[in-house]
Design an enzyme around this catalytic site. Structure first.
Site, PDB file in Angstrom:
ATOM      1  N   TYR A 105      81.453  13.217   7.277  1.00 53.17           N
ATOM      2  CA  TYR A 105      82.204  12.704   6.125  1.00 53.17           C
ATOM      3  C   TYR A 105      83.207  13.723   5.598  1.00 53.17           C
ATOM      4  O   TYR A 105      84.394  13.445   5.496  1.00 53.17           O
ATOM      5  CB  TYR A 105      81.247  12.248   5.010  1.00 53.17           C
ATOM      6  CG  TYR A 105      80.513  10.987   5.400  1.00 53.17           C
ATOM      7  CD1 TYR A 105      81.000   9.738   5.044  1.00 53.17           C
ATOM      8  CD2 TYR A 105      79.355  11.021   6.155  1.00 53.17           C
ATOM      9  CE1 TYR A 105      80.359   8.573   5.423  1.00 53.17           C
ATOM     10  CE2 TYR A 105      78.695   9.870   6.546  1.00 53.17           C
ATOM     11  CZ  TYR A 105      79.208   8.642   6.178  1.00 53.17           C
ATOM     12  OH  TYR A 105      78.580   7.501   6.568  1.00 53.17           O
ATOM     13  N   HIS A 147      85.130   1.644   7.900  1.00 53.68           N
ATOM     14  CA  HIS A 147      85.101   1.234   6.485  1.00 53.68           C
ATOM     15  C   HIS A 147      86.489   1.289   5.832  1.00 53.68           C
ATOM     16  O   HIS A 147      86.617   1.640   4.660  1.00 53.68           O
ATOM     17  CB  HIS A 147      84.126   2.084   5.673  1.00 53.68           C
ATOM     18  CG  HIS A 147      82.697   1.973   6.106  1.00 53.68           C
ATOM     19  ND1 HIS A 147      81.796   1.149   5.495  1.00 53.68           N
ATOM     20  CD2 HIS A 147      82.019   2.558   7.128  1.00 53.68           C
ATOM     21  CE1 HIS A 147      80.613   1.261   6.096  1.00 53.68           C
ATOM     22  NE2 HIS A 147      80.734   2.103   7.096  1.00 53.68           N
ATOM     23  N   ASN A 154      74.406   0.861   3.216  1.00 53.11           N
ATOM     24  CA  ASN A 154      74.928  -0.431   3.675  1.00 53.11           C
ATOM     25  C   ASN A 154      74.098  -1.573   3.115  1.00 53.11           C
ATOM     26  O   ASN A 154      73.137  -1.357   2.376  1.00 53.11           O
ATOM     27  CB  ASN A 154      75.046  -0.470   5.208  1.00 53.11           C
ATOM     28  CG  ASN A 154      73.707  -0.637   5.922  1.00 53.11           C
ATOM     29  OD1 ASN A 154      72.701  -1.048   5.342  1.00 53.11           O
ATOM     30  ND2 ASN A 154      73.694  -0.327   7.201  1.00 53.11           N
TER      31      ASN A 154
HETATM   32  C1  HEM Z   1      82.337   5.810   6.141  1.00 55.09           C
HETATM   33  C2  HEM Z   1      80.778   8.447   9.844  1.00 55.09           C
HETATM   34  C3  HEM Z   1      76.561   6.151   9.791  1.00 55.09           C
HETATM   35  C4  HEM Z   1      77.862   4.064   5.665  1.00 55.09           C
HETATM   36  C5  HEM Z   1      82.298   6.667   7.203  1.00 55.09           C
HETATM   37  C6  HEM Z   1      83.402   7.474   7.636  1.00 55.09           C
HETATM   38  C7  HEM Z   1      82.955   8.211   8.659  1.00 55.09           C
HETATM   39  C8  HEM Z   1      81.587   7.879   8.899  1.00 55.09           C
HETATM   40  C9  HEM Z   1      83.749   9.239   9.461  1.00 55.09           C
HETATM   41  C10 HEM Z   1      84.772   7.488   7.006  1.00 55.09           C
HETATM   42  C11 HEM Z   1      84.701   8.323   5.764  1.00 55.09           C
HETATM   43  C12 HEM Z   1      86.021   8.540   5.102  1.00 55.09           C
HETATM   44  O1  HEM Z   1      87.063   8.453   5.752  1.00 55.09           O
HETATM   45  O2  HEM Z   1      86.008   8.834   3.887  1.00 55.09           O
HETATM   46  C13 HEM Z   1      79.491   8.073  10.110  1.00 55.09           C
HETATM   47  C14 HEM Z   1      78.668   8.657  11.138  1.00 55.09           C
HETATM   48  C15 HEM Z   1      77.485   7.989  11.140  1.00 55.09           C
HETATM   49  C16 HEM Z   1      77.561   6.998  10.096  1.00 55.09           C
HETATM   50  C17 HEM Z   1      79.069   9.810  12.045  1.00 55.09           C
HETATM   51  C18 HEM Z   1      76.272   8.162  11.990  1.00 55.09           C
HETATM   52  C19 HEM Z   1      75.943   9.286  12.525  1.00 55.09           C
HETATM   53  C20 HEM Z   1      76.521   5.398   8.661  1.00 55.09           C
HETATM   54  C21 HEM Z   1      75.378   4.699   8.184  1.00 55.09           C
HETATM   55  C22 HEM Z   1      75.772   4.099   7.031  1.00 55.09           C
HETATM   56  C23 HEM Z   1      77.131   4.447   6.773  1.00 55.09           C
HETATM   57  C24 HEM Z   1      73.994   4.687   8.831  1.00 55.09           C
HETATM   58  C25 HEM Z   1      74.952   3.254   6.106  1.00 55.09           C
HETATM   59  C26 HEM Z   1      73.806   3.633   5.675  1.00 55.09           C
HETATM   60  C27 HEM Z   1      79.165   4.374   5.443  1.00 55.09           C
HETATM   61  C28 HEM Z   1      79.924   3.900   4.315  1.00 55.09           C
HETATM   62  C29 HEM Z   1      81.208   4.388   4.466  1.00 55.09           C
HETATM   63  C30 HEM Z   1      81.221   5.167   5.672  1.00 55.09           C
HETATM   64  C31 HEM Z   1      79.415   3.031   3.184  1.00 55.09           C
HETATM   65  C32 HEM Z   1      82.401   4.091   3.565  1.00 55.09           C
HETATM   66  C33 HEM Z   1      82.455   5.034   2.409  1.00 55.09           C
HETATM   67  C34 HEM Z   1      83.635   4.658   1.535  1.00 55.09           C
HETATM   68  O3  HEM Z   1      83.609   3.550   0.997  1.00 55.09           O
HETATM   69  O4  HEM Z   1      84.562   5.466   1.422  1.00 55.09           O
HETATM   70  N1  HEM Z   1      81.204   6.916   8.000  1.00 55.09           N
HETATM   71  N2  HEM Z   1      78.796   7.084   9.490  1.00 55.09           N
HETATM   72  N3  HEM Z   1      77.563   5.229   7.785  1.00 55.09           N
HETATM   73  N4  HEM Z   1      79.970   5.156   6.234  1.00 55.09           N
HETATM   74 FE1  HEM Z   1      79.381   6.129   7.834  1.00 55.09          FE
END
Ligand code: HEM
Length: 527
Positions: A354, A66, A144
């Protein structure tokens, strides 16, 4: 905007003087300090060294996923009800209780796989992360636009992301790697049918849906819990692009969706979403053909009608893209009283991931940054020090007793609200097992049948184009999965790459999957 025509650098110019961060005036910003006009430079050149070494550190690690995104601000306005029912029957969360009550929000839209400057017309899930600055502290709903996800256990997240990211040797995103992984991961079929249809390329951020995707809980005043799923519906409608539309947009700009959002808000055309919530009793629902904690599934709307609880309007863009978009930090563990986790195995993994990445990416005091602070609630902790700490978060009190408990002074524990922990009692052996009722194909097939003709045609074309770049065993396994999703899908994509049912009917189910009776019947009738 400053009127450049009236500016000069000589007498009469009433702009402020440039200084360095020590407050020293900068007399010459064009020339380093050197021995004679032709150099060499001197090392005590403080002003130059400060300027260049700060520049050297301008970039922080981009988000591991992202990275490309944009933040906007606005408010959430509660309806004070869950559809026609009083909302306090289900949750005591204060932000939902009163009709018309407004809560400030920040929303970050994003794509997933590309880097910070990548194209916003890419086929990719879109992130839809909302931060509510409530009086009880912050609540983040990190979702999402597609409503489901590729996998149902957080332990597989690094693998799915590695497969989707560029090849570590050639740095090229390759269908051969993506479908290699997906062909061995049947739970991703529902997500793939969405992602490779036009829904996989939203027209822009204003015309997409948002979903919490994972299952959460609501808790009422009595401590009773229900399972919930969140849906954001755009008042602007949903618009998507075909591969061809996207190529045309991308030829003009790689940042069309950010530009569209800035321009819409600037002209006062504020985008709006309604928040709807599905509710289910808090247990494992053996009567359903899926597990309510499985994020590869949606909940049937006839049985679990999504009911409106409020609306969100975005009406302001950030002043500082870096501070408010790059450093904003969301997490699934960020909940307020009346909202809770479920045992969804993805949610647990996400909740660790996160804040872990944010301590590394932004720094251990990331929650002191204005965009991340709980602006509407007092923050009083005994956490101290660490890089870039610049105040003690004790809300103005004497900072000397930085431990608890204490007879001298300091902070005390808050009283727990109204009840003991509730929800179902859980017992079981420690184990490593997939959940029962995986049912990987049924909802993917239903989604395919619900599509309009042009969406189905686009889906088939996209799968055909990409699979034709894959190795034969991967192609065969994918066609095998597609026949299980829906005969027409297997048939049409298979035709496109020269693989028929007869070529795949010898394949055994994967060791990592469970088939339903219906799946077995489909397999028996293949060819
Ligand atoms: C961002 C991990 C599943 C939606 C991120 C980031 C990580 C991460 C490490 C970066 C966060 C940052 O640097 O601030 C994971 C892991 C998942 C997972 C380990 C599964 C186990 C999902 C799912 C969704 C999702 C299922 C949607 C429902 C997002 C969104 C962001 C994000 C929207 C961006 C947030 C922003 O705009 O700063 N995720 N994620 N993720 N993830 Fe996940």
């Amino acid at each position: 905007m400053t009127d450049v025509s009236s500016m000069g650098s000589g007498p009469g110019d009433d702009r402020e003087n440039l200084t360095n961060r020590q407050g020293h005036p900068v007399y010459d910003n064009q020339n380093q300090r050197t021995v004679g006009a032709r150099g060499p430079a001197t090392l005590e050149n403080y002003q130059f060294l400060e300027k260049i070494s700060h520049f050297d550190r301008e970039r922080i690690p981009e988000r591991v996923v992202h990275a490309r995104g944009v933040t906007a601000y606005g408010y959430f306005e509660a309806y004070g009800a869950w559809g026609d029912e009083p909302i306090d029957r289900y949750t005591r969360a204060k932000l939902f209780q009163e009709r018309g009550k407004r809560t400030d929000v920040a929303l970050r839209f994003s794509t997933v796989i590309g880097g910070r400057d990548s194209s916003e017309a890419a086929r990719d899930p879109r992130g839809f992360a909302v931060k509510f600055y409530t009086e009880d502290g912050n609540w983040d709903l990190v979702g999402n636009n597609l409503g489901v996800f590729f996998i149902r256990d957080a332990i597989k997240f690094p693998d799915v992301i590695h497969a989707l990211k560029p090849d570590p040797v050639t740095f090229e995103q390759q269908p051969r790697r993506i479908f290699d992984f997906m062909s061995q991961t049947p739970e991703c079929m529902h997500m793939l049918v969405n992602l490779f249809s036009p829904r996989g390329i939203p027209a822009d951020y204003r015309h997409e849906q948002g979903f919490g995707v994972n299952t959460y809980k609501w808790v009422n005043q009595q401590g009773e819990t229900v399972l919930v799923k969140y849906h954001w519906m755009p008042k602007q409608g949903v618009r998507s692009m075909t591969e061809e539309d996207a190529a045309n947009v991308q030829a003009q700009s790689t940042g069309h969706a950010t530009k569209d959002l800035y321009e819409a808000i600037e002209r006062g055309d504020y985008p709006e979403w309604e928040l709807l919530v599905q509710v289910m009793e808090d247990h494992d629902h053996p009567e359903l053909d899926f597990d309510p904690l499985d994020d590869t599934k949606t909940w049937p709307e006839q049985e679990f009608p999504p009911k409106p609880v409020g609306r969100m309007v975005l009406d302001r863009m950030p002043d500082n893209f870096f501070a408010e978009n790059e450093q904003i930090s969301f997490g699934t563990g960020v909940l307020v009283d009346g909202l809770d986790f479920s045992d969804d195995k993805m949610l647990v993994g996400r909740t660790f991931s996160y804040s872990d990445t944010q301590r590394y990416r932004v720094g251990p005091n990331y929650l002191q940054l204005p965009v991340n602070q709980a602006r509407k609630a007092p923050v009083r902790t005994n956490q101290r020090d660490g890089q870039m700490e610049y105040f003690v978060d004790k809300d103005g009190e004497s900072p000397q007793v930085n431990y608890e408990p204490s007879l001298i002074d300091g902070l005390r524990e808050a009283e727990y609200p109204t009840h003991d922990e509730q929800g179902p009692e859980i017992t079981g052996r420690l184990t490593r097992k997939r959940i029962p009722r995986t049912n990987d194909y049924l909802q993917a097939g239903q989604r395919f049948r619900l599509m309009e003709d042009w969406e189905r045609d686009d889906l088939v074309k996209n799968f055909t184009d990409l699979l034709s770049q894959c190795d034969r065993p991967v192609q065969e396994r994918m066609i095998w999965h597609f026949f299980l999703v829906e005969n027409e899908l297997g048939q049409r994509v298979g035709e496109g790459i020269g693989i028929g049912a007869d070529d795949v009917k010898h394949l055994e189910p994967l060791a990592s999957q469970d088939l339903t009776d219906e799946d077995r019947e489909r397999l028996a009738n293949l060819g």
